[in-house]
Design a protein around this motif. Sequence first.
Motif, PDB file in Angstrom:
ATOM      1  N   ASP A 147       8.531 -32.052 -71.512  1.00  0.00           N
ATOM      2  CA  ASP A 147       9.765 -31.050 -71.241  1.00  0.00           C
ATOM      3  C   ASP A 147       9.272 -30.197 -70.336  1.00  0.00           C
ATOM      4  N   GLU A 148       8.137 -30.225 -69.672  1.00  0.00           N
ATOM      5  CA  GLU A 148       7.729 -28.992 -68.537  1.00  0.00           C
ATOM      6  C   GLU A 148       9.148 -29.199 -67.588  1.00  0.00           C
ATOM      7  N   THR A 149       9.519 -28.073 -66.916  1.00  0.00           N
ATOM      8  CA  THR A 149      10.739 -27.926 -66.043  1.00  0.00           C
ATOM      9  C   THR A 149       9.964 -28.529 -64.724  1.00  0.00           C
ATOM     10  N   PRO A 150      10.724 -29.495 -63.969  1.00  0.00           N
ATOM     11  CA  PRO A 150      10.203 -29.819 -62.728  1.00  0.00           C
ATOM     12  C   PRO A 150      10.767 -28.890 -61.670  1.00  0.00           C
ATOM     13  N   ASP A 151      10.067 -28.632 -60.611  1.00  0.00           N
ATOM     14  CA  ASP A 151      10.654 -27.906 -59.488  1.00  0.00           C
ATOM     15  C   ASP A 151      11.272 -28.984 -58.449  1.00  0.00           C
ATOM     16  N   PRO A 152      11.863 -28.782 -57.447  1.00  0.00           N
ATOM     17  CA  PRO A 152      12.520 -29.839 -56.723  1.00  0.00           C
ATOM     18  C   PRO A 152      11.669 -30.995 -56.338  1.00  0.00           C
ATOM     19  N   LEU A 153      10.475 -30.507 -55.819  1.00  0.00           N
ATOM     20  CA  LEU A 153       9.506 -31.318 -54.997  1.00  0.00           C
ATOM     21  C   LEU A 153       9.059 -32.435 -56.217  1.00  0.00           C
ATOM     22  N   ALA A 154       8.831 -31.936 -57.494  1.00  0.00           N
ATOM     23  CA  ALA A 154       8.417 -32.707 -58.616  1.00  0.00           C
ATOM     24  C   ALA A 154       9.535 -33.818 -59.080  1.00  0.00           C
ATOM     25  N   GLY A 155      10.929 -33.318 -58.870  1.00  0.00           N
ATOM     26  CA  GLY A 155      11.865 -33.875 -59.254  1.00  0.00           C
ATOM     27  C   GLY A 155      12.159 -35.350 -58.428  1.00  0.00           C
ATOM     28  N   ILE A 156      12.018 -34.885 -56.938  1.00  0.00           N
ATOM     29  CA  ILE A 156      12.358 -35.850 -56.107  1.00  0.00           C
ATOM     30  C   ILE A 156      11.036 -36.999 -56.189  1.00  0.00           C
ATOM     31  N   LEU A 157       9.943 -36.394 -56.232  1.00  0.00           N
ATOM     32  CA  LEU A 157       8.704 -37.361 -56.455  1.00  0.00           C
ATOM     33  C   LEU A 157       8.879 -38.368 -57.785  1.00  0.00           C
ATOM     34  N   LEU A 158       9.347 -37.996 -58.862  1.00  0.00           N
ATOM     35  CA  LEU A 158       9.486 -38.734 -60.066  1.00  0.00           C
ATOM     36  C   LEU A 158      10.701 -40.005 -59.789  1.00  0.00           C
ATOM     37  N   ASN A 159      11.860 -39.303 -59.063  1.00  0.00           N
ATOM     38  CA  ASN A 159      12.705 -40.513 -58.725  1.00  0.00           C
ATOM     39  C   ASN A 159      12.242 -41.465 -57.662  1.00  0.00           C
ATOM     40  N   LEU A 160      11.248 -41.087 -56.913  1.00  0.00           N
ATOM     41  CA  LEU A 160      10.780 -42.111 -56.020  1.00  0.00           C
ATOM     42  C   LEU A 160       9.728 -42.654 -56.458  1.00  0.00           C
ATOM     43  N   ILE A 161       9.113 -42.311 -57.577  1.00  0.00           N
ATOM     44  CA  ILE A 161       8.006 -43.383 -58.190  1.00  0.00           C
ATOM     45  C   ILE A 161       8.746 -44.312 -59.034  1.00  0.00           C
ATOM     46  N   LYS A 162       9.919 -44.087 -59.606  1.00  0.00           N
ATOM     47  CA  LYS A 162      10.662 -45.016 -60.194  1.00  0.00           C
ATOM     48  C   LYS A 162      11.361 -46.016 -59.390  1.00  0.00           C
ATOM     49  N   ILE A 163      12.058 -45.594 -58.231  1.00  0.00           N
ATOM     50  CA  ILE A 163      12.506 -46.317 -57.371  1.00  0.00           C
ATOM     51  C   ILE A 163      11.418 -47.482 -56.601  1.00  0.00           C
ATOM     52  N   CYS A 164      10.190 -46.999 -56.390  1.00  0.00           N
ATOM     53  CA  CYS A 164       9.279 -47.653 -55.711  1.00  0.00           C
ATOM     54  C   CYS A 164       8.378 -48.484 -56.813  1.00  0.00           C
ATOM     55  N   ASN A 165       8.855 -48.811 -57.855  1.00  0.00           N
ATOM     56  CA  ASN A 165       8.358 -49.391 -59.240  1.00  0.00           C
ATOM     57  C   ASN A 165       7.120 -49.173 -59.314  1.00  0.00           C
ATOM     58  N   LEU A 166       6.644 -47.937 -59.406  1.00  0.00           N
ATOM     59  CA  LEU A 166       5.364 -47.139 -59.584  1.00  0.00           C
ATOM     60  C   LEU A 166       5.354 -46.543 -61.260  1.00  0.00           C
ATOM     61  N   THR A 167       6.085 -46.769 -61.736  1.00  0.00           N
ATOM     62  CA  THR A 167       6.240 -46.197 -63.112  1.00  0.00           C
ATOM     63  C   THR A 167       5.131 -46.526 -64.090  1.00  0.00           C
ATOM     64  N   ALA A 168       4.904 -47.777 -63.976  1.00  0.00           N
ATOM     65  CA  ALA A 168       3.805 -48.461 -64.722  1.00  0.00           C
ATOM     66  C   ALA A 168       2.561 -47.828 -64.419  1.00  0.00           C
ATOM     67  N   GLU A 169       2.307 -47.678 -62.894  1.00  0.00           N
ATOM     68  CA  GLU A 169       1.044 -47.301 -62.129  1.00  0.00           C
ATOM     69  C   GLU A 169       0.790 -45.797 -62.922  1.00  0.00           C
ATOM     70  N   VAL A 170       1.673 -44.997 -62.733  1.00  0.00           N
ATOM     71  CA  VAL A 170       1.718 -43.611 -63.031  1.00  0.00           C
ATOM     72  C   VAL A 170       1.634 -43.204 -64.590  1.00  0.00           C
ATOM     73  N   PHE A 171       2.485 -43.874 -65.411  1.00  0.00           N
ATOM     74  CA  PHE A 171       2.531 -43.504 -66.750  1.00  0.00           C
ATOM     75  C   PHE A 171       2.133 -44.709 -67.770  1.00  0.00           C
ATOM     76  N   GLY A 172       1.469 -45.792 -67.162  1.00  0.00           N
ATOM     77  CA  GLY A 172       1.029 -46.925 -68.098  1.00  0.00           C
ATOM     78  C   GLY A 172       2.056 -47.802 -68.506  1.00  0.00           C
ATOM     79  N   GLU A 173       1.556 -49.245 -68.675  1.00  0.00           N
ATOM     80  CA  GLU A 173       2.781 -50.084 -68.805  1.00  0.00           C
ATOM     81  C   GLU A 173       3.347 -50.030 -70.118  1.00  0.00           C
ATOM     82  N   GLU A 174       2.603 -49.586 -71.259  1.00  0.00           N
ATOM     83  CA  GLU A 174       3.128 -49.304 -72.484  1.00  0.00           C
ATOM     84  C   GLU A 174       4.241 -48.152 -72.787  1.00  0.00           C
ATOM     85  N   LYS A 175       4.240 -47.431 -71.640  1.00  0.00           N
ATOM     86  CA  LYS A 175       5.134 -46.262 -71.560  1.00  0.00           C
ATOM     87  C   LYS A 175       5.964 -46.339 -70.366  1.00  0.00           C
TER      88      LYS A 175
END
Length: 228
Positions: A147-175
């Motif tokens: 629950d660390e508060t994201p700044d706008p850059l981090a918030g946008i990066l997180l959205n793009l990670i999800k959109i580009c199917n990189l969530t498993a790469e960044v956070f691990g398949e189990e998560k």
Amino acid sequence: MFTIAEALLLLATDDEKGTQVNGADSIEYGLTGAILSELTLMERIELQEDKVVVVDRTPTEVPYFETVLDEMEKAKKPEKIEYWMDRLPFKMHNIKKEIIQSLVDKGILKEESKKFLFVFKWKHHPEADGRAEEEIRNRLQRIVFKDETPDPLAGILLNLIKICNLTAEVFGEEKQETAEKRIEKIAAESEYDVAINKSIEEMEAAIMIATTTAISVTVLNNTMPPNN
């Protein structure tokens, strides 16, 4: 200090091979969304009557930002965000080179050449210093799971990670599933939007919708069987 595009590309690059990781869907569209988003936050471009307009041409000192702004200025008239999401990814080969070169100049990646059959040569860019990517990953972990508060850059990066199917790469398949739900929640409840004006909020929403749509169409086209 990294741009959103640099962070996204770094996360989408195999540290040892220096090539794109498996499963990163249409990273060119993600990088386009990253660049347009950051130019919006910098108030260099904005939406006017649903069209993207360059409003500040002060040099950014970032080569690929300049490339995109030059491309927009060469257009005969202002175009919608969907136009740029269609057009810019086809120019991403050269833009991507500029992003990689920026990471090489910062000492994060290194450039190596390989030969195939002793004739064909190509360049790849493995990691030279892993500390920067580790810090990016650690910060994203804190935002998503602590629950660390994201700044706008981090918030946008997180959205793009999800959109580009990189969530498993960044956070691990189990998560992956948990992380994607948290990213959606962060996007819906983000408090950092109060720090940016209404025009920027509208532009950001348009970019994310256009990026999601462009990637979805590309993935669908790539998975459809060919016509006989």
